[in-house]
Design an enzyme around this catalytic site. Structure first.
Site, PDB file in Angstrom:
ATOM      1  N   GLU A 103       6.268 -70.428 -67.626  1.00  0.00           N
ATOM      2  CA  GLU A 103       5.803 -71.719 -68.145  1.00  0.00           C
ATOM      3  C   GLU A 103       6.946 -72.560 -68.700  1.00  0.00           C
ATOM      4  O   GLU A 103       6.918 -73.786 -68.606  1.00  0.00           O
ATOM      5  CB  GLU A 103       4.743 -71.488 -69.222  1.00  0.00           C
ATOM      6  CG  GLU A 103       3.441 -70.956 -68.638  1.00  0.00           C
ATOM      7  CD  GLU A 103       2.444 -70.526 -69.690  1.00  0.00           C
ATOM      8  OE1 GLU A 103       2.741 -70.664 -70.895  1.00  0.00           O
ATOM      9  OE2 GLU A 103       1.371 -70.043 -69.304  1.00  0.00           O
ATOM     10  N   HIS A 108      14.140 -66.640 -70.450  1.00  0.00           N
ATOM     11  CA  HIS A 108      13.805 -65.874 -71.660  1.00  0.00           C
ATOM     12  C   HIS A 108      13.254 -64.515 -71.278  1.00  0.00           C
ATOM     13  O   HIS A 108      12.637 -64.353 -70.220  1.00  0.00           O
ATOM     14  CB  HIS A 108      12.782 -66.617 -72.519  1.00  0.00           C
ATOM     15  CG  HIS A 108      11.563 -67.068 -71.773  1.00  0.00           C
ATOM     16  ND1 HIS A 108      11.555 -68.193 -70.973  1.00  0.00           N
ATOM     17  CD2 HIS A 108      10.306 -66.560 -71.690  1.00  0.00           C
ATOM     18  CE1 HIS A 108      10.360 -68.354 -70.445  1.00  0.00           C
ATOM     19  NE2 HIS A 108       9.578 -67.360 -70.843  1.00  0.00           N
ATOM     20  N   HIS A 110      10.587 -61.613 -72.777  1.00  0.00           N
ATOM     21  CA  HIS A 110       9.569 -61.257 -73.755  1.00  0.00           C
ATOM     22  C   HIS A 110       9.816 -59.800 -74.142  1.00  0.00           C
ATOM     23  O   HIS A 110       9.831 -58.931 -73.263  1.00  0.00           O
ATOM     24  CB  HIS A 110       8.161 -61.341 -73.151  1.00  0.00           C
ATOM     25  CG  HIS A 110       7.743 -62.700 -72.684  1.00  0.00           C
ATOM     26  ND1 HIS A 110       6.817 -63.473 -73.373  1.00  0.00           N
ATOM     27  CD2 HIS A 110       8.099 -63.433 -71.599  1.00  0.00           C
ATOM     28  CE1 HIS A 110       6.627 -64.607 -72.712  1.00  0.00           C
ATOM     29  NE2 HIS A 110       7.382 -64.610 -71.626  1.00  0.00           N
TER      30      HIS A 110
HETATM   31  P1  AMP Z   1       6.590 -67.832 -69.885  1.00  0.00           P
HETATM   32  O1  AMP Z   1       5.251 -67.897 -69.235  1.00  0.00           O
HETATM   33  O2  AMP Z   1       7.300 -66.529 -69.609  1.00  0.00           O
HETATM   34  O3  AMP Z   1       7.440 -69.036 -69.585  1.00  0.00           O
HETATM   35  O4  AMP Z   1       6.314 -67.787 -71.448  1.00  0.00           O
HETATM   36  C1  AMP Z   1       6.551 -68.852 -72.321  1.00  0.00           C
HETATM   37  C2  AMP Z   1       6.170 -68.389 -73.700  1.00  0.00           C
HETATM   38  O5  AMP Z   1       6.647 -69.331 -74.636  1.00  0.00           O
HETATM   39  C3  AMP Z   1       4.676 -68.217 -73.930  1.00  0.00           C
HETATM   40  O6  AMP Z   1       4.396 -66.863 -74.269  1.00  0.00           O
HETATM   41  C4  AMP Z   1       4.388 -69.176 -75.096  1.00  0.00           C
HETATM   42  O7  AMP Z   1       3.449 -68.653 -76.002  1.00  0.00           O
HETATM   43  C5  AMP Z   1       5.766 -69.329 -75.715  1.00  0.00           C
HETATM   44  N1  AMP Z   1       5.985 -70.559 -76.470  1.00  0.00           N
HETATM   45  C6  AMP Z   1       5.705 -71.817 -76.067  1.00  0.00           C
HETATM   46  N2  AMP Z   1       6.075 -72.700 -77.017  1.00  0.00           N
HETATM   47  C7  AMP Z   1       6.597 -71.974 -78.040  1.00  0.00           C
HETATM   48  C8  AMP Z   1       7.154 -72.292 -79.305  1.00  0.00           C
HETATM   49  N3  AMP Z   1       7.260 -73.564 -79.742  1.00  0.00           N
HETATM   50  N4  AMP Z   1       7.593 -71.281 -80.105  1.00  0.00           N
HETATM   51  C9  AMP Z   1       7.494 -70.003 -79.687  1.00  0.00           C
HETATM   52  N5  AMP Z   1       6.985 -69.641 -78.499  1.00  0.00           N
HETATM   53  C10 AMP Z   1       6.543 -70.605 -77.688  1.00  0.00           C
END
Ligand code: AMP
Length: 126
Positions: A103, A108, A110
Site C-alpha cells: 500500500e 518497508h 513488517h
Molecule cells: P503495506 O501494505 O505493506 O504497504 O503496509 C503499509 C502499512 O503501513 C500498513 O500496515 C498500515 O497500517 C501502515 N501505515 C499506514 N500509515 C501509517 C502511519 N501513519 N503510521 C504507521 N503505520 C502506517
C-alpha cells in the site's frame, strides 16, 4: 516507476507526520504500525528513497543494507520476540507491488510477533 515524495512514510521521515518510533540510526527508522496486527507490529524502513524490496536490493549501498538488516534484528530483540534471545518468534513480511498488496510505496519490512501467527499462506489462496 519513480519514487513518490508524498507517500506517508516519506512524510514520517520528514517529520511532517508523527510516528511511534522504536529505533533510529543514520540509515534506518523503525516505528509501530498504525494498525497493529499483533502485540508486536513494527515497520522498519530505510531512510533512502527506495520503492520496494527489489529496488532496495538492487540500488541501496552495502552500508544501507547491512544497517537495515541489523536494525530489523535489533527490533525483534528489543521486542523480546527473537528466538536467539529466548523469544517465541516472529515473522518478517515485505509486500511488493500490486500482487504483493503493497500500500505504501516506500520499502518497508513488517516485524510481527507476540502471538501465534499461523501458517504463512493458506492453501486455499493458491
Ligand atoms: P503495506 O501494505 O505493506 O504497504 O503496509 C503499509 C502499512 O503501513 C500498513 O500496515 C498500515 O497500517 C501502515 N501505515 C499506514 N500509515 C501509517 C502511519 N501513519 N503510521 C504507521 N503505520 C502506517
Amino acid at each position: 516507476m519513480t519514487y513518490d515524495d508524498n507517500n506517508v512514510f516519506a512524510k514520517i521521515l520528514r517529520g511532517e507526520i508523527p510516528s511511534d518510533k522504536v529505533l533510529e540510526n543514520e540509515h534506518v527508522l523503525a516505528f509501530r504500525d498504525i494498525s497493529q496486527q499483533a502485540p508486536t507490529h513494527v515497520l522498519v524502513i530505510p531512510k533512502g528513497k527506495y520503492i520496494s524490496f527489489d529496488d532496495f536490493a538492487a540500488n541501496a549501498s552495502e552500508a544501507e543494507i547491512v544497517a537495515f538488516i541489523r536494525a530489523a534484528g535489533q527490533v525483534a530483540s528489543d521486542e523480546g520476540i527473537a528466538p536467539s534471545g529466548g523469544g517465541a518468534g516472529f515473522r518478517i513480511i515485505a509486500n511488493a507491488g500490486e500482487n504483493g498488496v503493497q500500500e505504501v510505496p516506500h520499502f518497508h519490512l513488517h516485524v510481527i510477533g507476540g502471538r501465534w501467527l499461523g501458517r504463512m499462506l493458506k492453501k486455499a489462496d493458491a
